[in-house]
Design a protein around this motif. Structure first.
Motif, PDB file in Angstrom:
ATOM      1  N   LEU A   1      32.181  35.553  32.476  1.00  0.00           N
ATOM      2  CA  LEU A   1      32.202  36.859  31.806  1.00  0.00           C
ATOM      3  C   LEU A   1      31.042  37.741  32.256  1.00  0.00           C
ATOM      4  CD1 LEU A   1      33.234  35.916  28.161  1.00  0.00           C
ATOM      5  CD2 LEU A   1      34.590  37.115  29.883  1.00  0.00           C
ATOM      6  N   ALA A   2      29.868  37.151  32.445  1.00  0.00           N
ATOM      7  CA  ALA A   2      28.717  37.929  32.918  1.00  0.00           C
ATOM      8  C   ALA A   2      28.965  38.440  34.329  1.00  0.00           C
ATOM      9  CB  ALA A   2      27.453  37.065  32.879  1.00  0.00           C
ATOM     10  N   ALA A   3      29.555  37.617  35.188  1.00  0.00           N
ATOM     11  CA  ALA A   3      29.871  38.055  36.549  1.00  0.00           C
ATOM     12  C   ALA A   3      30.905  39.172  36.537  1.00  0.00           C
ATOM     13  CB  ALA A   3      30.374  36.876  37.380  1.00  0.00           C
ATOM     14  N   LEU A   4      31.872  39.072  35.654  1.00  0.00           N
ATOM     15  CA  LEU A   4      32.899  40.110  35.545  1.00  0.00           C
ATOM     16  C   LEU A   4      32.304  41.425  35.069  1.00  0.00           C
ATOM     17  CD1 LEU A   4      35.985  40.524  35.807  1.00  0.00           C
ATOM     18  CD2 LEU A   4      36.137  39.981  33.377  1.00  0.00           C
ATOM     19  N   ILE A   5      31.433  41.347  34.080  1.00  0.00           N
ATOM     20  CA  ILE A   5      30.790  42.566  33.567  1.00  0.00           C
ATOM     21  C   ILE A   5      29.895  43.188  34.631  1.00  0.00           C
ATOM     22  CG2 ILE A   5      29.088  43.391  31.891  1.00  0.00           C
ATOM     23  CD1 ILE A   5      30.337  41.349  29.907  1.00  0.00           C
ATOM     24  N   LEU A   6      29.113  42.353  35.323  1.00  0.00           N
ATOM     25  CA  LEU A   6      28.233  42.881  36.361  1.00  0.00           C
ATOM     26  C   LEU A   6      29.022  43.472  37.526  1.00  0.00           C
ATOM     27  CD1 LEU A   6      25.475  40.128  36.481  1.00  0.00           C
ATOM     28  CD2 LEU A   6      25.235  42.470  35.644  1.00  0.00           C
TER      29      LEU A   6
ATOM     30  N   PHE B   1      28.055  47.618  37.662  1.00  0.00           N
ATOM     31  CA  PHE B   1      27.167  48.130  38.687  1.00  0.00           C
ATOM     32  C   PHE B   1      27.867  48.375  40.024  1.00  0.00           C
ATOM     33  CE2 PHE B   1      24.306  45.745  35.835  1.00  0.00           C
ATOM     34  CZ  PHE B   1      23.557  46.821  35.399  1.00  0.00           C
ATOM     35  N   GLY B   2      29.169  48.209  40.062  1.00  0.00           N
ATOM     36  CA  GLY B   2      29.900  48.489  41.295  1.00  0.00           C
ATOM     37  C   GLY B   2      30.031  49.991  41.476  1.00  0.00           C
ATOM     38  N   ASP B   3      29.889  50.452  42.713  1.00  0.00           N
ATOM     39  CA  ASP B   3      29.963  51.889  42.958  1.00  0.00           C
ATOM     40  C   ASP B   3      31.378  52.338  43.314  1.00  0.00           C
ATOM     41  OD1 ASP B   3      30.102  50.669  45.374  1.00  0.00           O
ATOM     42  OD2 ASP B   3      28.493  51.822  46.327  1.00  0.00           O
ATOM     43  N   GLY B   4      32.339  51.426  43.296  1.00  0.00           N
ATOM     44  CA  GLY B   4      33.710  51.796  43.569  1.00  0.00           C
ATOM     45  C   GLY B   4      34.057  51.728  45.046  1.00  0.00           C
ATOM     46  N   GLU B   5      33.116  52.001  45.914  1.00  0.00           N
ATOM     47  CA  GLU B   5      33.389  51.952  47.344  1.00  0.00           C
ATOM     48  C   GLU B   5      33.338  50.532  47.868  1.00  0.00           C
ATOM     49  OE1 GLU B   5      30.376  54.237  49.180  1.00  0.00           O
ATOM     50  OE2 GLU B   5      30.984  56.106  48.251  1.00  0.00           O
TER      51      GLU B   5
ATOM     52  N   VAL C   1      32.758  40.639  45.588  1.00  0.00           N
ATOM     53  CA  VAL C   1      31.554  40.855  44.770  1.00  0.00           C
ATOM     54  C   VAL C   1      31.593  39.951  43.544  1.00  0.00           C
ATOM     55  CG1 VAL C   1      30.296  42.543  43.376  1.00  0.00           C
ATOM     56  CG2 VAL C   1      31.227  43.202  45.597  1.00  0.00           C
ATOM     57  N   PHE C   2      32.773  39.855  42.928  1.00  0.00           N
ATOM     58  CA  PHE C   2      32.920  38.976  41.767  1.00  0.00           C
ATOM     59  C   PHE C   2      32.634  37.527  42.155  1.00  0.00           C
ATOM     60  CE2 PHE C   2      35.797  36.268  39.183  1.00  0.00           C
ATOM     61  CZ  PHE C   2      35.165  36.428  37.964  1.00  0.00           C
ATOM     62  N   GLY C   3      33.129  37.082  43.299  1.00  0.00           N
ATOM     63  CA  GLY C   3      32.876  35.720  43.758  1.00  0.00           C
ATOM     64  C   GLY C   3      31.404  35.459  44.024  1.00  0.00           C
ATOM     65  N   PHE C   4      30.735  36.424  44.667  1.00  0.00           N
ATOM     66  CA  PHE C   4      29.298  36.265  44.927  1.00  0.00           C
ATOM     67  C   PHE C   4      28.519  36.173  43.618  1.00  0.00           C
ATOM     68  CE2 PHE C   4      29.999  38.735  49.078  1.00  0.00           C
ATOM     69  CZ  PHE C   4      30.256  37.564  49.775  1.00  0.00           C
ATOM     70  N   LEU C   5      28.866  37.014  42.660  1.00  0.00           N
ATOM     71  CA  LEU C   5      28.163  36.980  41.377  1.00  0.00           C
ATOM     72  C   LEU C   5      28.457  35.697  40.608  1.00  0.00           C
ATOM     73  CD1 LEU C   5      28.471  40.691  40.231  1.00  0.00           C
ATOM     74  CD2 LEU C   5      26.402  39.480  40.902  1.00  0.00           C
ATOM     75  N   CYS C   6      29.672  35.161  40.754  1.00  0.00           N
ATOM     76  CA  CYS C   6      29.995  33.891  40.090  1.00  0.00           C
ATOM     77  C   CYS C   6      29.127  32.756  40.626  1.00  0.00           C
ATOM     78  CB  CYS C   6      31.473  33.545  40.280  1.00  0.00           C
ATOM     79  SG  CYS C   6      32.570  34.392  39.147  1.00  0.00           S
ATOM     80  N   LEU C   7      28.783  32.822  41.914  1.00  0.00           N
ATOM     81  CA  LEU C   7      27.937  31.780  42.498  1.00  0.00           C
ATOM     82  C   LEU C   7      26.573  31.701  41.822  1.00  0.00           C
ATOM     83  CD1 LEU C   7      28.680  32.199  46.308  1.00  0.00           C
ATOM     84  CD2 LEU C   7      29.375  30.319  44.820  1.00  0.00           C
ATOM     85  N   PHE C   8      26.114  32.799  41.276  1.00  0.00           N
ATOM     86  CA  PHE C   8      24.817  32.816  40.589  1.00  0.00           C
ATOM     87  C   PHE C   8      24.963  32.719  39.074  1.00  0.00           C
ATOM     88  CE2 PHE C   8      24.000  35.050  44.590  1.00  0.00           C
ATOM     89  CZ  PHE C   8      22.983  34.253  45.078  1.00  0.00           C
ATOM     90  N   CYS C   9      25.934  33.420  38.517  1.00  0.00           N
ATOM     91  CA  CYS C   9      26.044  33.509  37.052  1.00  0.00           C
ATOM     92  C   CYS C   9      26.530  32.210  36.413  1.00  0.00           C
ATOM     93  CB  CYS C   9      26.976  34.649  36.667  1.00  0.00           C
ATOM     94  SG  CYS C   9      26.292  36.281  37.034  1.00  0.00           S
TER      95      CYS C   9
END
Length: 112
Positions: free
Chosen positions: A33-38, A42-46, A61-69
């Motif tokens: 959930l934290a990775a999804l929210i982040l 903070f995504g700029d859409g591009e 981006v979601f996958g990269f954030l999941c690796l940390f979150c």
């Protein structure tokens, strides 16, 4: 048939302890959930990295954030479980347990 019975009274410690698997699974869910929210907060859409100029999709981006979150969420939930275990161990109490053991030997056993 011959039987022998022994009766013992022993003491045991009774206490509650948290289920660590449940806490770790909850940590995984919180991490996702934290990775999804982040990802969307903070995504700029591009999907373009300002530092390298490489385009990343939202899924990447979601996958990269999941690796940390996810590991961070699991570590935090495991810490909470350890704190609960420490608090609940203070409430442990000693109880007396009656222990009966009956041993029955059958008659006429044939050795083959």
């Amino acid at each position: 048939m011959t039987s022998s019975a022994t009766h013992q009274i022993e003491s045991a410690q009774l206490r509650r302890s948290p289920r660590y698997g449940v806490f770790l699974a909850l940590g995984v869910v919180v991490g996702i959930l934290a990775a999804l929210i982040l990802t969307f907060a903070f995504g700029d859409g591009e999907g373009t990295s300002a530092a390298t100029g490489v385009r990343y999709t939202t899924t990447q981006v979601f996958g990269f954030l999941c690796l940390f979150c996810i590991p961070i969420g699991m570590a935090l939930s495991a810490g909470v479980a350890l704190i609960f275990d420490r608090v609940l161990s203070r409430r442990a109490r000693d109880v007396r347990v009656s222990h009966d053991r009956i041993h029955v030997e059958p008659e006429g056993t044939d050795a083959v």
